[in-house]
Design an enzyme around this catalytic site. Structure first.
Site, PDB file in Angstrom:
ATOM      1  N   TYR A 103       0.854  -1.182   0.000  1.00 46.95           N
ATOM      2  CA  TYR A 103       0.000   0.000   0.000  1.00 46.95           C
ATOM      3  C   TYR A 103       0.897   1.241   0.000  1.00 46.95           C
ATOM      4  CZ  TYR A 103      -3.637   3.276   1.207  1.00 46.95           C
ATOM      5  OH  TYR A 103      -4.489   4.344   1.194  1.00 46.95           O
ATOM      6  N   LYS A 199     -12.132   0.320   5.130  1.00 45.78           N
ATOM      7  CA  LYS A 199     -12.497  -0.475   3.967  1.00 45.78           C
ATOM      8  C   LYS A 199     -13.622  -1.459   4.307  1.00 45.78           C
ATOM      9  CE  LYS A 199      -9.097   1.923   2.324  1.00 45.78           C
ATOM     10  NZ  LYS A 199      -7.729   1.447   2.271  1.00 45.78           N
TER      11      LYS A 199
HETATM   12  C1  LIG Z   1      -6.479   1.937   2.703  1.00 47.55           C
HETATM   13  C2  LIG Z   1      -5.379   1.032   3.104  1.00 47.55           C
HETATM   14  C3  LIG Z   1      -4.461   1.414   4.098  1.00 47.55           C
HETATM   15  C4  LIG Z   1      -4.514   2.778   4.765  1.00 47.55           C
HETATM   16  O1  LIG Z   1      -5.655   2.943   5.529  1.00 47.55           O
HETATM   17  P1  LIG Z   1      -6.385   4.373   5.760  1.00 47.55           P
HETATM   18  O2  LIG Z   1      -7.511   4.000   6.631  1.00 47.55           O
HETATM   19  O3  LIG Z   1      -6.763   4.885   4.412  1.00 47.55           O
HETATM   20  O4  LIG Z   1      -5.372   5.246   6.427  1.00 47.55           O
HETATM   21  C5  LIG Z   1      -3.464   0.518   4.435  1.00 47.55           C
HETATM   22  N1  LIG Z   1      -3.367  -0.686   3.825  1.00 47.55           N
HETATM   23  C6  LIG Z   1      -4.216  -1.076   2.867  1.00 47.55           C
HETATM   24  C7  LIG Z   1      -4.053  -2.417   2.237  1.00 47.55           C
HETATM   25  C8  LIG Z   1      -5.257  -0.233   2.473  1.00 47.55           C
HETATM   26  O5  LIG Z   1      -6.102  -0.624   1.512  1.00 47.55           O
END
Ligand SMILES: *Cc1c(COP(=O)(O)O)cnc(C)c1O
Length: 380
Positions: A103, A199
């Site tokens: 990421y 997510k």
């Molecule tokens: C979105 C995401 C992050 C970061 O998370 P946030 O809540 O946007 O700060 C880290 N790892 C993965 C795999 C992600 O999809």
């Protein structure tokens, strides 16, 4: 105050835990849900004095996440806030092993720390466990993603975590794509699991939130102190909404995963699609490993390449009527994006036309019609 105290029975399966954990004790008149607690300060002489010390809403969300992943959970303002706190577990002058494609925000955290002389980064292909362990020699921390973004490479967590421990390094797994319903990294030997609850866990594209879960009390204490001292605290509304989202994670994920698997199958057979990455496809190079480390299913994320130029690919994505052309993932609505739109941020080596799709819970036929028609409109 209603501290979360519905006891989680040891025999409960994860899909029961998502529904029941983190609820107030069942005393007469108690509410079903831990109320949203919005307060920056508390009356003196209690464990909590100020809003950075704690919040009943965080406690309810953390109780549920800790029960699911089998450790102590510490919630943060976002996934990256949790990652920042975890990164500080690497001692000054230490070494971190990072996937070549991780990421981008996580890569940025460690790149910046390296630029400041704080630590050294070694990058490896996370799908090659031997290479990861060779890099883990003399390292302090190994960072992997259950299913890597956006290549869908699956990491062999049991082998990596055990090998890293032998070499004196601890393992962090970003399990955002897998969720605790598809993989429990702590049970596979990892030391810390990280979720961007923004997510799938919250699941409705309406908040940012992160959580770290660890089986080590020392790590949990460090992370909680880091949150308190650096101030990356979650909001009371966010933890309430994320826990509400968690209640339906199993049914949302089941539907979204079925949609992802069906889209992957149909795209694989599509004449204008040159490649599909979905570990759940029997022909996928990651499939056998996935059967071992993601036995319940491979989640809602897939990526694919169309036989088109990057410009035509953008035209196809902009022409979609149902699926939204947007970043992020894990909401009830299907999202798609061409990752290398973020040229500066996406790892080198990611194909220019690679599209990443986050399957939502819409009707599969409507999703397929949308993708198929948009492809044929641009490239006949
Ligand atoms: C979105 C995401 C992050 C970061 O998370 P946030 O809540 O946007 O700060 C880290 N790892 C993965 C795999 C992600 O999809």
């Amino acid at each position: 105050m209603y501290p979360p105290s519905v006891a989680v029975a040891p025999a409960w399966r994860p899909d029961t835990i998502t529904v029941q954990a983190g609820r107030p004790a069942r005393t007469p008149g108690a509410p079903m849900n831990s109320p949203i607690a919005l307060s920056s300060t508390y009356v003196h002489d209690a464990e909590k004095a100020y809003g950075r010390d704690g919040n009943d809403g965080w406690g309810a969300f953390e109780a549920a996440m800790g029960a699911l992943d089998g450790g102590r959970a510490v919630a943060f303002a976002s996934g990256l806030a949790a990652a920042t706190a975890i990164a500080d577990l690497v001692p000054t002058g230490g070494i971190i092993v990072l996937p070549t494609a991780a990421y981008y925000g996580v890569t940025n955290i460690f790149s910046r720390m390296q630029a400041h002389g704080r630590l050294t980064v070694r990058t490896v292909d996370p799908g090659d466990a031997d290479a990861v362990l060779a890099a883990a020699e003399g390292a302090d921390m190994v960072w992997i993603e259950s299913i890597a973004n956006p290549t869908m490479v699956v990491a062999d967590i049991p082998v990596i975590a055990a090998g890293a421990r032998e070499r004196g390094a601890f393992t962090v797994v970003d399990a955002t794509f897998a969720t605790p319903l598809r993989q429990r990294p702590l049970a596979l030997g990892a030391d810390i699991v990280l979720h961007s609850a923004t997510k799938l866990i919250a699941g409705h594209s309406d908040l940012l939130l992160g959580v770290a879960v660890t089986s080590s009390n020392a790590h949990a204490d460090f992370l909680a102190a880091h949150r308190h001292d650096h101030g990356a605290i979650p909001g009371g509304l966010e933890t309430f909404l994320a826990l509400r989202g968690l209640r339906t994670l199993d049914v949302r994920l089941e539907r979204a995963e079925a949609n992802a698997a069906e889209l992957a199958r149909r795209l694989e057979a599509h004449p204008r699609v040159t490649r599909v990455n979905y570990p759940g496809l029997p022909g996928d190079p990651q499939h056998e490993k996935a059967l071992r480390v993601l036995p319940g299913g491979c989640g809602n994320m897939l990526s694919f390449e169309i036989d088109a130029t990057p410009e035509q690919t953008d035209e196809i994505l902009s022409g979609l009527a149902l699926i939204t052309h947007a970043t992020s993932l894990g909401g009830v609505e299907t999202l798609i994006e061409r990752r290398t739109r973020w040229a500066a941020e996406e790892a080198a080596g990611v194909p220019m036309t690679l599209c990443r799709l986050s399957a939502g819970i819409e009707n599969i036929e409507d999703l397929w019609t949308d993708v198929n028609e948009s492809i044929h409109r641009v490239i006949r």
